[in-house]
Write a protein that holds these residues in place. Structure first.
Motif, PDB file in Angstrom:
ATOM      1  N   GLN A 173      -0.260   3.519  10.508  1.00 54.33           N
ATOM      2  CA  GLN A 173      -0.538   2.112  10.226  1.00 54.33           C
ATOM      3  C   GLN A 173       0.307   1.188  11.096  1.00 54.33           C
ATOM      4  O   GLN A 173      -0.198   0.211  11.656  1.00 54.33           O
ATOM      5  CB  GLN A 173      -0.286   1.834   8.751  1.00 54.33           C
ATOM      6  CG  GLN A 173      -1.250   2.552   7.825  1.00 54.33           C
ATOM      7  CD  GLN A 173      -0.775   2.565   6.387  1.00 54.33           C
ATOM      8  OE1 GLN A 173       0.212   1.925   6.041  1.00 54.33           O
ATOM      9  NE2 GLN A 173      -1.471   3.311   5.543  1.00 54.33           N
ATOM     10  N   ASN A 174       1.612   1.492  11.231  1.00 54.36           N
ATOM     11  CA  ASN A 174       2.480   0.629  12.032  1.00 54.36           C
ATOM     12  C   ASN A 174       2.068   0.604  13.499  1.00 54.36           C
ATOM     13  O   ASN A 174       2.271  -0.401  14.188  1.00 54.36           O
ATOM     14  CB  ASN A 174       3.933   1.079  11.910  1.00 54.36           C
ATOM     15  CG  ASN A 174       4.547   0.702  10.577  1.00 54.36           C
ATOM     16  OD1 ASN A 174       4.028  -0.151   9.863  1.00 54.36           O
ATOM     17  ND2 ASN A 174       5.650   1.344  10.227  1.00 54.36           N
TER      18      ASN A 174
ATOM     19  N   VAL B 249       0.843  -1.187   0.000  1.00 57.15           N
ATOM     20  CA  VAL B 249       0.000   0.000   0.000  1.00 57.15           C
ATOM     21  C   VAL B 249       0.879   1.237   0.000  1.00 57.15           C
ATOM     22  O   VAL B 249       1.767   1.390   0.828  1.00 57.15           O
ATOM     23  CB  VAL B 249      -0.909  -0.003   1.249  1.00 57.15           C
ATOM     24  CG1 VAL B 249      -1.741   1.264   1.295  1.00 57.15           C
ATOM     25  CG2 VAL B 249      -1.813  -1.230   1.226  1.00 57.15           C
ATOM     26  N   PHE B 250       0.674   2.129  -0.956  1.00 60.84           N
ATOM     27  CA  PHE B 250       1.531   3.300  -1.111  1.00 60.84           C
ATOM     28  C   PHE B 250       1.410   4.221   0.090  1.00 60.84           C
ATOM     29  O   PHE B 250       0.330   4.534   0.546  1.00 60.84           O
ATOM     30  CB  PHE B 250       1.137   4.072  -2.365  1.00 60.84           C
ATOM     31  CG  PHE B 250       1.957   5.301  -2.567  1.00 60.84           C
ATOM     32  CD1 PHE B 250       1.432   6.541  -2.261  1.00 60.84           C
ATOM     33  CD2 PHE B 250       3.263   5.223  -3.034  1.00 60.84           C
ATOM     34  CE1 PHE B 250       2.187   7.691  -2.441  1.00 60.84           C
ATOM     35  CE2 PHE B 250       4.008   6.366  -3.209  1.00 60.84           C
ATOM     36  CZ  PHE B 250       3.481   7.591  -2.918  1.00 60.84           C
ATOM     37  N   THR B 251       2.520   4.647   0.629  1.00 59.07           N
ATOM     38  CA  THR B 251       2.544   5.583   1.744  1.00 59.07           C
ATOM     39  C   THR B 251       3.384   6.778   1.364  1.00 59.07           C
ATOM     40  O   THR B 251       4.085   6.795   0.364  1.00 59.07           O
ATOM     41  CB  THR B 251       3.153   4.932   3.005  1.00 59.07           C
ATOM     42  OG1 THR B 251       4.515   4.610   2.733  1.00 59.07           O
ATOM     43  CG2 THR B 251       2.397   3.667   3.378  1.00 59.07           C
ATOM     44  N   LEU B 252       3.331   7.792   2.218  1.00 56.07           N
ATOM     45  CA  LEU B 252       4.191   8.955   2.016  1.00 56.07           C
ATOM     46  C   LEU B 252       5.647   8.543   2.086  1.00 56.07           C
ATOM     47  O   LEU B 252       6.013   7.564   2.726  1.00 56.07           O
ATOM     48  CB  LEU B 252       3.923  10.003   3.109  1.00 56.07           C
ATOM     49  CG  LEU B 252       2.640  10.812   2.992  1.00 56.07           C
ATOM     50  CD1 LEU B 252       2.531  11.714   4.195  1.00 56.07           C
ATOM     51  CD2 LEU B 252       2.640  11.625   1.730  1.00 56.07           C
ATOM     52  N   SER B 253       6.463   9.306   1.458  1.00 55.12           N
ATOM     53  CA  SER B 253       7.895   9.059   1.527  1.00 55.12           C
ATOM     54  C   SER B 253       8.374   9.162   2.963  1.00 55.12           C
ATOM     55  O   SER B 253       7.742   9.754   3.816  1.00 55.12           O
ATOM     56  CB  SER B 253       8.626  10.095   0.673  1.00 55.12           C
ATOM     57  OG  SER B 253       8.115  10.117  -0.632  1.00 55.12           O
TER      58      SER B 253
ATOM     59  N   PRO C  77      -8.321   6.668  10.946  1.00 52.49           N
ATOM     60  CA  PRO C  77      -6.902   6.888  10.632  1.00 52.49           C
ATOM     61  C   PRO C  77      -6.399   6.088   9.440  1.00 52.49           C
ATOM     62  O   PRO C  77      -5.379   6.451   8.848  1.00 52.49           O
ATOM     63  CB  PRO C  77      -6.191   6.452  11.924  1.00 52.49           C
ATOM     64  CG  PRO C  77      -7.220   6.563  12.998  1.00 52.49           C
ATOM     65  CD  PRO C  77      -8.517   6.211  12.337  1.00 52.49           C
ATOM     66  N   SER C  78      -7.074   5.011   9.065  1.00 49.74           N
ATOM     67  CA  SER C  78      -6.563   4.164   7.993  1.00 49.74           C
ATOM     68  C   SER C  78      -6.573   4.846   6.637  1.00 49.74           C
ATOM     69  O   SER C  78      -5.899   4.395   5.710  1.00 49.74           O
ATOM     70  CB  SER C  78      -7.382   2.868   7.912  1.00 49.74           C
ATOM     71  OG  SER C  78      -8.736   3.137   7.587  1.00 49.74           O
ATOM     72  N   ILE C  79      -7.323   5.938   6.476  1.00 45.93           N
ATOM     73  CA  ILE C  79      -7.378   6.629   5.185  1.00 45.93           C
ATOM     74  C   ILE C  79      -6.652   7.970   5.223  1.00 45.93           C
ATOM     75  O   ILE C  79      -6.737   8.747   4.281  1.00 45.93           O
ATOM     76  CB  ILE C  79      -8.842   6.836   4.738  1.00 45.93           C
ATOM     77  CG1 ILE C  79      -9.568   7.793   5.690  1.00 45.93           C
ATOM     78  CG2 ILE C  79      -9.581   5.520   4.646  1.00 45.93           C
ATOM     79  CD1 ILE C  79     -10.935   8.210   5.202  1.00 45.93           C
ATOM     80  N   VAL C  80      -5.930   8.240   6.300  1.00 44.72           N
ATOM     81  CA  VAL C  80      -5.219   9.511   6.455  1.00 44.72           C
ATOM     82  C   VAL C  80      -3.858   9.419   5.788  1.00 44.72           C
ATOM     83  O   VAL C  80      -3.112   8.459   5.974  1.00 44.72           O
ATOM     84  CB  VAL C  80      -5.068   9.872   7.934  1.00 44.72           C
ATOM     85  CG1 VAL C  80      -4.143  11.067   8.114  1.00 44.72           C
ATOM     86  CG2 VAL C  80      -6.434  10.171   8.540  1.00 44.72           C
TER      87      VAL C  80
END
Length: 734
Positions: free
Chosen positions: A68-69, A4-8, A137-140
């Motif tokens: 997420q973590n 799942v793509f996350t911020l850098s 929070p899962s969509i933030v």
């Protein structure tokens, strides 16, 4: 790793780049070559996109990867891991309020995708139990926290700071590329009896992206730890009544073509919290009375951006509409000795606001300097009404009535980098507001204007050393509930009259904020890829502080004279400008990263004093300065993220708070101080590296490892928080 793509990856950099901050929080995607995650950044800058323009700002960013973590069930859980942030009245899921450096309610600005989320309040009192940041929070995508007044950016209400939340769009899931897919997710929490389910469908091509989020969080009875009369750990657990649910549905559409970008954000959120004790206070939990609170939020925003070929062709416009509804049912009895007080009440309020934001940026470049001039215009209109029904007497009433307000603002700011060693920011803004009541027409109109200003400078004598300072003036205009409320009732004894009356002459709160700091930035050392530190001192002064502490008096020859509770014949609960509030303290932040290891640490110490508070027991105004009871506890946060082989990742978070002893003498005499705590959490994530299963992510966490009993100041000790909690999260992207 096709996950799942996350911020850098975010590292801690010392000073803010306002140009980048605007880009970072408006939907652009970036990539990086490492998965090492640290919690926070000072200055909102990515490693992969460093800007030369540096300006002073006490800022922290929480990334989606950290959320997420840490298997975050509510955003307030993550906010508490940053300096000078406190939450209160949240011993139950979905409930609670947020404060920054001791300022809460409508003295901080909360923003989700450009739309303001209010902490509805009346002075220091709150009008809703539910946490305004009720987003899953899962969509933030990111949470940006600015500590300290920021009147230039937000106008009225940003005295303590602001929290900006950005949700994910289609390009965030595809890394900016074309793609089609979805995510299904589920989570479990032991102590709050959490069951969470959700899904996201996304699509993206070169010019269009869409993301549809649907989530449900359901909480049952809470498992908390008990303490004995001396406050010692007893090792016993108790289930307290709770039944709450959050449903969140969001649609985010984006279109870009040439110089144009258009986006649409549509949101529907419902919250239902049942089995609350009277006034959401656990000291009343043994009484046969419960409360249920429900809320619904509908919002729609449209944004347009144009970036032309000329340096001055940078236009942004946003139009938004939001409606919020809150309903509360109170039913049961309060039993005090032989007296029984029955309750069966419904009360509700409706709030709606709509507005327009326009801004224009002009980028400038010289031989040895660069800068950006931003001009802006904002307009907002809102209306509020409440209604109550007493089933026992079959009567209807209203406390605040129907009222309307409007605001317009205009201003300019200039951010510049004058050389490799000097940067500056300066801004000026004027707000004009008008409030009136349709219910209490004789009360008159509250109308005024206020200036906000900002000046900051950063000095970089070497590549690794920074000095900065920032001065800001802001304000908060009185809200509709503080201005217009009216009621009268008999209280405490039959001859005493309690009442509230409209106060159309309330003045705006005015604040001054000064910050001074220094920082160190080290890159590519033998023992560290990055090592960054920041030390910050701040002082904020708020005059004409608005509160609703009771003003007790008796009538002598027709004049109001202060009186003690035994002598007073009247108790006035109207809002008034009664005090001066000061907040000052220190904040320290550190980030360390070396290969696959990331570490963060922060410390905050806030001291608050108030002058001019009514003394409830003596019936006088305390003109002397005394400690303010809603200051946050001294705290230390520590975190670690370690990328292990074979797709595993370990995250630990610890929070340590000191005893709260700096309180008014009245609190100390009654042993109403706050106890410190040590909380330790551990999370393990696993994402398979082999083909066909690389879209699966499994996370397991244990929170409050030592099973400690604790409460979050300024809540009393009987507002027990959950004991040891096991969390499990599973998501799969296809």
């Amino acid at each position: 790793m096709n996950s799942v793509f996350t911020l850098s990856t975010l590292s801690l950099l010392l000073l803010n780049s306002s140009v980048y901050a605007a880009e970072q929080l408006t939907g652009q995607s970036h990539t990086d070559d490492t998965d090492t995650e640290v919690l926070l950044v000072i200055g909102s800058r990515l490693d992969s996109m460093q800007q030369e323009l540096e300006i002073p700002r006490s800022m922290t960013i929480i990334t989606d990867k950290h959320l997420q973590n840490a298997i975050t069930q509510e955003l307030s859980d993550a906010l508490r891991q940053t300096p000078s942030i406190a939450t209160s009245n949240n011993s139950r899921p979905l409930a609670g309020q947020i404060s920054i450096r001791g300022f809460g309610n409508e003295r901080i600005h909360l923003d989700v995708d450009g739309v303001r989320y209010q902490q509805y309040s009346d002075g220091s009192a709150t009008n809703a139990y539910l946490n305004p940041l009720d987003i899953d929070p899962s969509i933030v995508r990111a949470v940006e926290i600015t500590r300290g007044a920021d009147g230039i950016a937000q106008g009225s209400g940003a005295i303590g700071g602001q929290v900006r939340v950005v949700t994910k769009g289609g390009w965030d899931y595809t890394g900016g590329e074309a793609g089609l897919g979805g995510i299904v997710r589920a989570a479990y929490g032991d102590a709050p009896d959490l069951r969470q389910y959700g899904s996201t469908l996304f699509y993206a091509d070169d010019s269009f992206a869409a993301a549809l989020h649907s989530n449900r969080r359901r909480f049952g009875e809470m498992k908390v730890n008990l303490t004995d009369s001396s406050g010692e750990l007893r090792g016993q657990t108790k289930r307290i009544k709770n039944d709450s649910q959050n449903d969140d549905l969001r649609l985010k559409l984006e279109h870009r073509q040439g110089h144009h970008y258009v986006s649409s954000h549509t949101q529907l959120t419902r919250n239902d919290v049942a089995d609350l004790p009277f006034r959401n206070t656990d000291s009343w939990a043994d009484q046969p009375l419960t409360e249920t609170e429900r809320s619904k939020r509908i919002s729609q925003s449209l944004e347009y951006r144009y970036q032309g070929e000329q340096s001055w062709q940078n236009l942004q416009a946003q139009l938004y509409l939001q409606r919020f509804e809150r309903d509360r049912l109170q039913q049961g009895e309060i039993i005090l000795g032989e007296l029984v007080y029955p309750f069966h009440n419904d009360d509700s309020f409706r709030d709606q606001n709509q507005g327009l934001k326009l801004s224009q940026q002009w980028f400038q470049q010289g031989q040895s300097w660069s800068g950006v001039l931003t001009s802006f215009l904002q307009m907002d209109r809102g209306q509020f009404r409440d209604h109550a029904y007493d089933h026992l007497s079959e009567s209807t009433s209203t406390y605040y009535g129907r009222s309307k307000g409007s605001n317009w603002a205009a201003g300019m700011r200039y951010d510049a980098d004058w050389s490799h060693w000097l940067s500056s920011e300066a801004g000026l803004r004027y707000d004009q507001y008008r409030r009136r009541s349709e219910q209490f027409e004789d009360a008159g109109v509250n109308s005024d204007g206020s200036w906000s200003s900002n000046l900051g400078v950063t000095v970089r004598p070497t590549e690794w050393l920074r000095f900065y300072s920032r001065y800001n003036e802001s304000f908060r205009g009185p809200n509709l509930r503080e201005l217009y409320k009216q009621d009268e009732w008999r209280c405490h004894r039959p001859t005493k009259i309690c009442y509230s009356a409209p106060q159309p002459d309330l003045q705006a709160e005015k604040s001054r904020n000064l910050e001074v700091g220094t920082g160190l930035v080290f890159q590519q050392l033998a023992f560290a890829d990055q090592l960054m530190l920041k030390l910050n001192w701040f002082q904020t002064e708020v005059r004409d502080f608005i509160d609703t502490a009771p003003f007790m008096y008796k009538l002598v020859d027709g004049e109001k004279v202060f009186a003690s509770p035994l002598e007073a014949t009247h108790r006035d609960y109207s809002s008034r400008n009664i005090s001066k509030l000061e907040s000052r303290g220190w904040e320290f932040e550190l980030t360390y990263r070396y290969r696959q290891l990331g570490v963060f640490a922060n410390y905050s110490r806030v001291r608050m004093d108030v002058t001019g508070i009514p003394n409830f027991f003596l019936g006088t105004i305390e003109e002397r300065s005394q400690p303010y009871e809603r200051a946050p506890q001294d705290s230390i946060n520590l975190g670690l993220n370690w990328q292990l082989p074979a797709g595993f990742s370990l995250t630990t978070v610890s929070r340590l708070t000191r005893d709260m002893k700096r309180l008014p003498q009245l609190y100390l005499d009654r042993d109403m101080d706050g106890k410190g705590s040590q909380l330790h959490h551990m999370y393990l994530s696993y994402q398979p590296e082999y083909s066909g299963w690389d879209g699966l992510i499994v996370r397991l966490g244990i929170e409050n490892l030592t099973n400690q009993s604790y409460a979050l100041w300024p809540d009393p000790e009987n507002q027990s928080m959950p004991g040891r909690n096991t969390r499990l999260s599973i998501s799969y992207q296809f």
